[in-house]
Structure formats: structure tokens, C-alpha cells
Design a protein around this motif. Structure first.
Motif, short mmCIF file in Angstrom:
data_model
loop_
_atom_site.label_atom_id
_atom_site.label_comp_id
_atom_site.label_asym_id
_atom_site.label_seq_id
_atom_site.Cartn_x
_atom_site.Cartn_y
_atom_site.Cartn_z
N HIS A 28 0.87 -1.17 0.00
CA HIS A 28 0.00 0.00 0.00
C HIS A 28 0.91 1.23 0.00
N ARG A 29 0.75 2.07 -1.02
CA ARG A 29 1.71 3.15 -1.31
C ARG A 29 3.10 2.52 -1.51
N ALA A 30 3.18 1.73 -2.56
CA ALA A 30 4.36 0.89 -2.79
C ALA A 30 5.64 1.67 -2.97
N ALA A 31 5.57 2.95 -3.31
CA ALA A 31 6.80 3.73 -3.49
C ALA A 31 7.66 3.71 -2.23
N PHE A 32 7.02 3.64 -1.06
CA PHE A 32 7.79 3.59 0.18
C PHE A 32 8.58 2.30 0.26
N GLU A 33 7.92 1.15 0.06
CA GLU A 33 8.63 -0.13 0.12
C GLU A 33 9.69 -0.23 -0.96
N GLN A 34 9.44 0.34 -2.12
CA GLN A 34 10.40 0.25 -3.21
C GLN A 34 11.69 1.03 -2.93
N ARG A 35 11.64 1.98 -2.02
CA ARG A 35 12.87 2.69 -1.63
C ARG A 35 13.87 1.73 -1.02
N SER B 13 7.80 -6.89 -10.94
CA SER B 13 6.91 -5.74 -10.98
C SER B 13 6.19 -5.56 -9.64
N TRP B 14 5.73 -4.32 -9.41
CA TRP B 14 5.03 -3.99 -8.17
C TRP B 14 3.61 -3.55 -8.45
N ILE B 15 2.71 -3.88 -7.52
CA ILE B 15 1.35 -3.34 -7.50
C ILE B 15 1.24 -2.40 -6.31
N CYS B 16 0.70 -1.21 -6.56
CA CYS B 16 0.41 -0.27 -5.48
C CYS B 16 -1.08 -0.33 -5.19
N THR B 17 -1.47 -0.90 -4.05
CA THR B 17 -2.89 -1.03 -3.75
C THR B 17 -3.55 0.32 -3.49
N SER C 28 -0.45 0.89 -11.53
CA SER C 28 0.60 1.08 -10.53
C SER C 28 1.81 1.81 -11.08
N THR C 29 1.97 1.83 -12.41
CA THR C 29 3.09 2.57 -13.01
C THR C 29 2.74 4.04 -13.22
N GLU C 30 1.46 4.38 -13.09
CA GLU C 30 1.02 5.75 -13.31
C GLU C 30 0.88 6.50 -11.99
N PRO C 31 0.85 7.81 -12.02
CA PRO C 31 0.51 8.55 -10.80
C PRO C 31 -0.89 8.19 -10.33
N GLY C 32 -1.19 8.51 -9.09
CA GLY C 32 -2.51 8.23 -8.56
C GLY C 32 -3.58 9.10 -9.20
N LEU C 33 -4.68 8.47 -9.63
CA LEU C 33 -5.80 9.21 -10.22
C LEU C 33 -6.77 9.53 -9.08
N GLU D 275 -9.22 18.91 -24.14
CA GLU D 275 -8.37 20.08 -23.99
C GLU D 275 -6.88 19.75 -24.12
N LEU D 276 -6.52 18.48 -23.89
CA LEU D 276 -5.12 18.07 -23.90
C LEU D 276 -4.99 16.71 -24.56
N GLY D 277 -3.72 16.32 -24.82
CA GLY D 277 -3.45 14.98 -25.33
C GLY D 277 -3.45 13.96 -24.20
N THR D 278 -2.81 12.83 -24.45
CA THR D 278 -2.76 11.75 -23.48
C THR D 278 -2.00 12.19 -22.23
N PRO D 279 -2.54 11.92 -21.01
CA PRO D 279 -1.83 12.31 -19.78
C PRO D 279 -0.46 11.65 -19.68
N THR D 280 0.49 12.39 -19.13
CA THR D 280 1.79 11.82 -18.88
C THR D 280 1.72 10.90 -17.66
N VAL D 281 2.67 9.97 -17.57
CA VAL D 281 2.60 8.97 -16.50
C VAL D 281 3.89 8.91 -15.70
N ALA D 282 4.51 10.07 -15.47
CA ALA D 282 5.72 10.09 -14.65
C ALA D 282 5.41 9.62 -13.24
N GLU D 283 6.28 8.83 -12.67
CA GLU D 283 6.07 8.27 -11.34
C GLU D 283 6.03 9.37 -10.28
N PRO D 284 4.96 9.41 -9.44
CA PRO D 284 4.84 10.45 -8.44
C PRO D 284 5.58 10.10 -7.17
#
Length: 249
Positions: A95-102, A113-117, A183-188, A234-243
Motif C-alpha cells: 500500500h503506497r508501494a513507493a515507500f517499500e520500493q525505496r 513488478s510492483w502493484i500499489c494497492t 501502478s506505473t502511473e501517478p494516482g488518479l 483540452e489536452l493529449g494523453t496524460p503523462t505517466v511520470a512516477e509520483p
């Protein structure tokens, strides 16, 4: 043929250093022959010597004492035995996998690969008001979750056990492949988390305000605003930089 398996990971730490883990907990979620995902009986935890005193700030959260970890193995000695278990492993999750991935770096995980619940919960249950691990537990009351096994909160195995029940339900609502993509995209985010538009769903926010939110410091806010603007053409496809996953939702 072995069952598909995802290992949920939760860490407790002594501070913010790269080796400051003082406990790792895990809980497996497996797929049955009929395709249904279940929480298995495979779970556990290990204390870890962080090689430094545990900070009072983190001790106040998990209540792990220095003397309890003094004779435990160091993180680099023990991590791979949990993160790369014998047998099939399709993904790791947290849950909030970015912390564990550190701390669970590709060298230790084998680049699985990781899943962020947290991110996936935003997508599957957007109607909920909060998305922390424990709030999801009591908002949703997942079937089969044994209350006592999920306690105490903020210890590695109980928290992994709770997260696993969210993961099971997410996997039974969406495919493994979809959860991995999300999980590879920022949180929606389902709603604006702060500022003048706080609490509004994105479809209720004006275009000018959305354009302003595109400059927000939080990548999740930027991504959510951009997604809504894209829906409006109004815009193109959203970017998916890791947050950095700083949102308080």
C-alpha cells in the motif's frame, strides 16, 4: 502448474536511510484454478537490525525497541529470502508501494513488478472518502479478514495481512495486468485534495482551475487534472511520470 502468486510486503523502519528497515512482513495472495484470488495461509514477519538506533518518531509508530532488533540479521542479509521466495512469484505489492520500493530495490527483488494497492483503490473504489490502508479496512470491512490477525496496526505482518485483503478484492474486480498498469502511473485522485476546489470531483472543476492545477507540486494532482482535461478534449494523453505519492487522500 503452480498457482499465480503475489506477495504483499510491509516494512517498518528506524528512520529514512536506505538500510533502515527494522521489520519486514509479508502475506501471499494466490489465484485458484477457477481464477478467483484468495488470501493464502502464507504470511510472516522478521525483525531486522537497522544498524543504527531506531528514531523516537518511528518507535512511537511501530513500538519496536532497539533491544528487540539487536541480534537480528541486517537488511541486506535477509531481504532476498522474503522478496524472492522459492517458487512462482508474479508481482510484489504494497500500500503506497513507493515507500517499500525505496528499500526493496531491484537488486533485492530480481526486478519483479510492483502493484500499489493505494493507486488501484483510487481507481476501483473512487466513491470512498479515504484511502489509507486502515481506513479502507474499516470502510470496506473485507470478507474473511480476521480482526486479531490484522493487529496491532503499524506492525509489518498485520499491515501486510490487511493490505492483502484489499489486493484480493482488487484482483477480483480488475485484471492483474490492469493493476500493474495503474501502478506505473501517478494516482488518479477522485477529488481535489486541497486548495479552493478541495473536495470537488474533477468533472465539477472549471477548465481554468484545472489548468492551474497542472502546475501543482503534487504529481498525482497534476495527473488527475490532466486526465480530466484530456476527457474534455483540452489536452493529449496524460503523462505517466512516477509520483512521490504525497497526497493525503
Amino acid at each position: 502448474m503452480s498457482k499465480a502468486r503475489i506477495r504483499v510486503i510491509d516494512l517498518e523502519t528506524a528512520g529514512n536511510g536506505p538500510n533502515d528497515v527494522c521489520e519486514i512482513g509479508w502475506q501471499d495472495v494466490v489465484q485458484e484454478v477457477d481464477g478467483i484470488w484468495i488470501v493464502s495461509e502464507e504470511r510472516g514477519s522478521l525483525l531486522v537490525n537497522p544498524g543504527r538506533p531506531i528514531s523516537p518518531e518511528t518507535m512511537a509508530i511501530h513500538h519496536i525497541l532497539d533491544e528487540q532488533v539487536a541480534n537480528a540479521p541486517f537488511w541486506k542479509e535477509i531481504a532476498s529470502t522474503v522478496l524472492r521466495p522459492v517458487g512462482r512469484i508474479d508481482a510484489l505489492a504494497a500500500h503506497r508501494a513507493a515507500f517499500e520500493q525505496r528499500y526493496c530495490t531491484p537488486r533485492l527483488t530480481g526486478e519483479v513488478s510492483w502493484i500499489c494497492t493505494w493507486k488501484c483503490s483510487l481507481r476501483v473504489w473512487p466513491e470512498l472518502p479515504r484511502f489509507s490502508n486502515q481506513m479502507l479496512r474499516y470502510q470496506r470491512m473485507p470478507q474473511g479478514l480476521v480482526h486479531e490477525i490484522g493487529l496491532p496496526a503499524h506492525r509489518a505482518m498485520p499491515d501486510a495481512y490487511v493490505t492483502a485483503h484489499h489486493l484480493r478484492d482488487l484482483l477480483n474486480a480488475a485484471s492483474l495486468e490492469q493493476l500493474l498498469v495503474w501502478s506505473t502511473e501517478p494516482g488518479l485522485l477522485p477529488r481535489v485534495p486541497a486548495g479552493p476546489e478541495r473536495g470537488k470531483s474533477w468533472d465539477r472543476v472549471g477548465t481554468e482551475a484545472l489548468s492551474e492545477l497542472l502546475r501543482d507540486r503534487d504529481a498525482d494532482v497534476r495527473f488527475s487534472a490532466q486526465t480530466e482535461l484530456t476527457k474534455r478534449g483540452e489536452l493529449g494523453t496524460p503523462t505517466v511520470a512516477e509520483p512521490q505519492q504525497r497526497s493525503l487522500l
